[in-house]
Design a protein around this motif. Structure first.
Motif, PDB file in Angstrom:
ATOM      1  N   GLU A  18      -5.624   0.263  -5.130  1.00  0.00           N
ATOM      2  CA  GLU A  18      -5.947  -0.858  -6.016  1.00  0.00           C
ATOM      3  C   GLU A  18      -6.955  -1.804  -5.370  1.00  0.00           C
ATOM      4  N   GLY A  19      -7.121  -1.689  -4.063  1.00  0.00           N
ATOM      5  CA  GLY A  19      -8.045  -2.599  -3.394  1.00  0.00           C
ATOM      6  C   GLY A  19      -9.473  -2.099  -3.377  1.00  0.00           C
ATOM      7  N   CYS A  20      -9.656  -0.791  -3.130  1.00  0.00           N
ATOM      8  CA  CYS A  20     -11.012  -0.278  -2.917  1.00  0.00           C
ATOM      9  C   CYS A  20     -11.317   0.979  -3.713  1.00  0.00           C
ATOM     10  N   LEU A  27      -2.232   2.219  -2.115  1.00  0.00           N
ATOM     11  CA  LEU A  27      -2.745   1.161  -1.236  1.00  0.00           C
ATOM     12  C   LEU A  27      -3.152   1.848   0.069  1.00  0.00           C
ATOM     13  N   CYS A  28      -4.454   1.854   0.357  1.00  0.00           N
ATOM     14  CA  CYS A  28      -4.924   2.575   1.541  1.00  0.00           C
ATOM     15  C   CYS A  28      -4.667   1.741   2.799  1.00  0.00           C
ATOM     16  N   ALA A  29      -4.786   2.374   3.942  1.00  0.00           N
ATOM     17  CA  ALA A  29      -4.490   1.681   5.202  1.00  0.00           C
ATOM     18  C   ALA A  29      -5.427   0.501   5.425  1.00  0.00           C
ATOM     19  N   GLY A  30      -6.696   0.658   5.030  1.00  0.00           N
ATOM     20  CA  GLY A  30      -7.662  -0.418   5.231  1.00  0.00           C
ATOM     21  C   GLY A  30      -7.306  -1.662   4.425  1.00  0.00           C
ATOM     22  N   CYS A  31      -6.938  -1.458   3.153  1.00  0.00           N
ATOM     23  CA  CYS A  31      -6.614  -2.610   2.303  1.00  0.00           C
ATOM     24  C   CYS A  31      -5.261  -3.206   2.708  1.00  0.00           C
ATOM     25  N   ALA A  32      -4.329  -2.351   3.136  1.00  0.00           N
ATOM     26  CA  ALA A  32      -3.049  -2.879   3.633  1.00  0.00           C
ATOM     27  C   ALA A  32      -3.308  -3.756   4.861  1.00  0.00           C
TER      28      ALA A  32
HETATM   29 ZN   LIG Z   1      -8.143   0.507  -0.239  1.00  0.00          ZN
END
Ligand SMILES: [Zn+2]
Length: 266
Positions: A18-20, A27-32
């Motif tokens: 949902e972030g990128c 929810l990927c590790a980067g956005c988490a």
């Molecule tokens: Zn992400």
């Protein structure tokens, strides 16, 4: 019904981050990591100009980039699977508001959404994140619960597109404590919570509404506490948000013991 369906479908059909937008993750590790503030502590934030009566506010992360996308996805697109991660960020901000003190129990009072927007969105995003934050705090050893004692006493216009003064006028007098709510507030340490601070107008109004029935939340109390920086951890009028504008973090370039009085308003 819509919220229910989203929750079920989100469990069995994880979509893109949902972030990128990275596919198949939710929810990927980067956005988490962005939501985790890269391990940074939640910080004191102050909008400029600062509305009169604003409590001491701490935010977990700046409102930008992936954080902005995640908050919008949760609030407007019903990405309920983000509730836990957002609740974790809010829990960090709540912990920062109470400093090293373990006095409790912590009573998280969410800023209410209008009935109209709850209906349109199919859920109350701030209350949902507050519940997740309280659960996170309990796992960390705090006594914490959500106390939804605030409600709207009149409709307010959409804040988007309004300047700071327009927002203050729009929300002034808009909130109240529900009947019987005042006696619940004395059971612990009250922390106002919201997902986002922009101008601070809504948090100031929420604090005013609490102060009307709960003396520790009246501005006079804060003035006494603020006159002695050593008493910071005993500050009674506190609020915590997940995110706040990057500019509102600028206060931290100065010592946390330095009080900036903008525009001679105090
Ligand atoms: Zn992400």
């Amino acid at each position: 019904m819509r919220g229910w369906w989203r929750e079920i479908s989100g469990l069995v059909l994880p979509g893109a981050c949902e972030g990128c937008g990275v596919p198949r993750t939710g929810l990927c590790a980067g956005c988490a990591g962005a939501l985790g503030g890269g391990g940074a502590r939640a910080r004191r934030v102050r909008p400029a100009p600062e509305p009169a009566g604003l409590p001491v506010v701490h935010a977990a992360v700046p409102y930008e980039g992936a954080v902005r996308e995640l908050l919008i996805a949760h609030k407007e697109r019903g990405a309920l699977g983000l509730g836990g991660a957002l609740g974790g960020a809010l829990a960090r901000a709540v912990e920062a508001t109470v400093g090293g003190s373990r006095d409790g129990p912590l009573l998280l009072v969410p800023v209410p959404s209008s009935r109209r927007s709850v209906r349109a969105r199919g859920h109350d995003p701030t209350r949902r994140v507050a519940l997740a934050a309280a659960a996170r705090l309990r796992r960390a050893g705090w006594s914490a619960r959500v106390l939804p004692v605030l409600r709207q006493r009149r409709a307010v216009a959409d804040q988007a597109g309004l300047g700071a003064r327009g927002r203050w006028a729009n929300v002034a007098g808009a909130l109240e404590v529900v009947p019987g709510g005042a006696r619940l507030l004395v059971a612990g340490r009250v922390v106002l919570v919201d997902d986002l601070m922009t101008t601070g107008a809504t948090l100031a109004e929420a604090a005013r509404a609490l102060g009307a029935v709960y003396p520790p939340f009246t501005p006079g109390t804060a003035a006494r506490c603020r006159s002695d920086s050593a008493q910071h951890e005993f500050e009674q009028r506190v609020a915590a948000v997940i995110a706040s504008s990057p500019a509102s973090f600028e206060i931290n370039r100065n010592s946390s013991e330095t009080w900036i009085v903008a525009g001679g308003e105090r």
